[in-house]
Design a protein around this motif. Sequence first.
Motif: not given
Length: 315
Positions: A17-19, A22, A44-45, A47-51, A54
């Motif tokens: 996962d993104g975490l 990251g 990471a980005i 999987l979690q593009p809003e973070s 990252w």
Amino acid sequence: EKAVTALVRAIDLGDRDGLTYGLLGYAYAVLGKNTAAESAYRAAIMLQPESLDWKLGLSRILYKSHKYEEAATLCSELVAEYPSRPDLRLLLAGAYLGLKQNMRAAEVYEVLDAVGEATDDMLNTLGDIYVNENLFDLAADAYSRALQRGGATVATRAVRNAEVMVARGATREAGVLLEQLRKLPSTEQKPEDRIRILKLNARLAMTKRDGGDEQAKLLEEIINVDPLDGEAMILLAQHYAQKPEGIEKASLLFERAAAIAAYEAEAKLRQAQMLVRAGRFQEALPLIKRSQELRPRDDVARYLEQVERVARSRE
């Protein structure tokens, strides 16, 4: 190192996962493994593009890896999305400097100052940019704003800034900064900086009409404070050397300066130049030779040949 081992093992076991990516990127970044950190942050980005974490991590890695164009593009997007984050603007300015887009970096520093987030270091960098662009009035303004932050360290940097502007011929703008330095409490100035300020004021006096006497007083003050200041002695000697009746006084000062090893080559050359102007070529020759012996230079070698030629023609 232990975190990297654990996170890589977690990914191997299917925790993709993104975490996880990251945190792995962060761990690699701390360890200085920039290529691995970049790959992990990109995953990471994805999987979690809003973070923001990252994206900021990737921006810093791109900057450290000298991938300034990619860093600038990403930072521009982040600044647009998070306009209240000064750290993002500072990173963007650094990327622009890396791309040699100095005036775009200057715009960012100006914005940071406008919102009250610029440090004295940022403003000094801004002034340096303007100096390199020959925008000396803007440079003096930026340096003055940095100086307003106060403190001996800031004052020392301001003296250096004034020296640079004087060397570049921006005497009027340097004078503005020196005037601001003059108003600072003595507690915010180091003793050696006060000497440097006196020297700068002496150099500025040289550029003024009828400023010679003012320059001489400043230089004499410097020598009274520090009797071993060879630079001040040479400048004062050059002042007296301009007057027909001042040659002997200038010679004494040149000789005093020459007795200080660090200034011997310069003092002897300047004394020789004075004697040449007075038509005393034979007296000048040994001084030029000694200066060239101490510090060989092509221009001095050519000057020596010219003086020898004239001296022989007058024998």
